[in-house]
Every structure is written in structure tokens, then in C-alpha cells.
Design a protein around this motif. Structure first.
Motif, mmCIF file in Angstrom:
data_model
loop_
_atom_site.group_PDB
_atom_site.id
_atom_site.type_symbol
_atom_site.label_atom_id
_atom_site.label_comp_id
_atom_site.label_asym_id
_atom_site.label_seq_id
_atom_site.Cartn_x
_atom_site.Cartn_y
_atom_site.Cartn_z
ATOM 1 N N ARG A 1 8.686 2.137 12.266
ATOM 2 C CA ARG A 1 7.477 1.437 11.794
ATOM 3 C C ARG A 1 6.205 2.032 12.417
ATOM 4 N N GLU B 1 3.135 3.588 10.310
ATOM 5 C CA GLU B 1 1.766 3.063 10.446
ATOM 6 C C GLU B 1 0.788 4.172 10.827
ATOM 7 N N GLY C 1 -1.278 4.292 4.856
ATOM 8 C CA GLY C 1 -0.676 3.650 3.699
ATOM 9 C C GLY C 1 -0.124 2.287 4.036
ATOM 10 N N ASP C 2 0.559 1.692 3.072
ATOM 11 C CA ASP C 2 1.145 0.367 3.229
ATOM 12 C C ASP C 2 2.340 0.437 4.176
ATOM 13 N N PRO C 3 2.277 -0.219 5.342
ATOM 14 C CA PRO C 3 3.358 -0.103 6.318
ATOM 15 C C PRO C 3 4.711 -0.605 5.802
ATOM 16 N N ALA C 4 4.745 -1.707 5.064
ATOM 17 C CA ALA C 4 6.026 -2.254 4.598
ATOM 18 C C ALA C 4 6.683 -1.307 3.601
ATOM 19 N N THR C 5 5.924 -0.846 2.628
ATOM 20 C CA THR C 5 6.469 0.066 1.625
ATOM 21 C C THR C 5 6.778 1.418 2.252
ATOM 22 N N GLY C 6 5.901 1.889 3.116
ATOM 23 C CA GLY C 6 6.122 3.164 3.795
ATOM 24 C C GLY C 6 7.375 3.146 4.649
#
Length: 189
Positions: free
Chosen positions: A126, A130, A134-139
Motif C-alpha cells: 500500500r 500511495e 493515483g487511487d490507493p485502493a484501486t492501485g
């Protein structure tokens, strides 16, 4: 008269884990039997239960150890691509651990040591996602899916004959580059 068994073992826990890893690497986790592992370690059939209680306890110990080894392997990766390459390298170097670590139906899901080890591994991924932007959850899901999927295909020999005889790590790095762009965090435009 059969030889007398010695019930003293220098490190029974390690001996059983090592024997279990050998069995998993050769035949998969379904082939594990505590009785067989005791025989391999030269101890009574009940001795492994002292350390692991049952098969799920043994597999949970293997998964916990695997997450610790993976965290160490991920180390101080400089970017997301390097983290993925290290993930693939870990899977290739520790195929028995890898086969067990992500099989929740084999493990004790509430084991505190497993939960802590898994959290450390996920936290490292994670953090790298981060830092990439970009989007951390999707990434996180995309990066883990790519590295885990590639490693799984590699271990199941579905990637035999890689293009140009390339090394799997090099191939993964190129694949990750196609998806994520140049190594390192995106530049501020």
C-alpha cells in the motif's frame, strides 16, 4: 528389535516446518499429514501436534513465516515496479510458502501472528502504491493482482518459454512498465 526412538529433538518445530515445505513443494498442501511429517522428523506421531495442534496450525505457521520472508524480500524497494519484481522473485524462491500464504481455507483466519505478518506485507505494498500516485485502493488491487497473477502463472508453469528466453523478473518488469509507465513516481506535470 526395532531401533529405539529418541523423543528429544533439537528443534522439532523447525524440522516439521522444513519437512512440510518439502512436501508442499513436491506435492502441494493437500499431501500434508502430521503423522507422515512426524515419521520424516523421526519423532512420535503426536509430537508435531505439540507445536501446531493440527494441520491448519502447521499451515498457518508456514503462511506466517512466508509473510515474514516476503516482507524481508520486499525490503526497501525504490518503486512499485521493483516491489513487483521482488514479489515475483520471492514466489520463485519460496514456492511452498507462496502456495499456502494465500489460501485462507487452509489457515486459521484469526491467528494473531498471521494477521500481523499479513498486515506488514500489505502495508508495504500500500505504501508503494500511495507513493506512485493515483487511487490507493484501486492501485493496491491492480499492483497486487499483476504481481500475484504473474507469480502464480510462473509457478504453475503456464509461462514456460518466455519471450526471447528472458528471465521471469525481467519479463515482469517489462510487463509492469507497459501498465505503469516509467519506474518511479509520476512526475508533477
Amino acid at each position: 528389535m526395532p531401533p529405539e526412538r529418541s523423543y528429544h529433538h533439537g528443534d522439532l518445530r523447525r524440522a516439521v516446518l522444513t519437512a512440510a515445505l518439502d512436501v508442499i513443494a513436491a506435492q502441494g498442501p493437500a499431501a500434508l499429514s502430521l503423522r507422515d511429517l512426524a515419521r520424516r522428523a523421526g519423532v512420535s506421531h503426536a509430537a508435531p501436534a505439540h507445536h501446531f495442534k493440527d494441520r491448519a496450525g502447521l499451515l498457518t505457521a508456514i503462511a506466517t513465516e512466508g509473510h515474514g520472508l516476503l516482507s524481508t524480500a520486499l525490503g526497501e524497494a525504490q518503486d512499485l515496479r521493483e516491489l513487483g519484481v521482488r514479489y515475483v522473485r520471492f514466489a520463485a524462491a519460496h514456492p511452498a510458502h507462496f502456495q499456502v500464504m494465500f489460501r485462507p481455507e487452509l489457515l486459521r483466519p484469526d491467528d494473531p501472528e498471521l494477521l500481523a505478518a499479513r498486515d506488514r506485507t500489505r502495508s508495504m505494498l500500500r505504501t508503494a502504491v500511495e507513493a506512485h500516485g493515483g487511487d490507493p485502493a484501486t492501485g493496491f488491487m491492480a499492483a497486487w493482482s499483476l504481481a500475484h497473477g504473474f507469480a502464480t502463472l510462473l509457478l504453475s508453469r503456464n509461462l514456460d518459454g518466455l519471450p526471447d528466453g528472458r528471465d521471469p523478473e525481467e519479463t515482469f518488469g517489462a510487463l509492469a512498465g507497459l501498465i505503469s509507465g516509467p519506474a518511479g513516481p509520476p512526475s508533477a506535470g
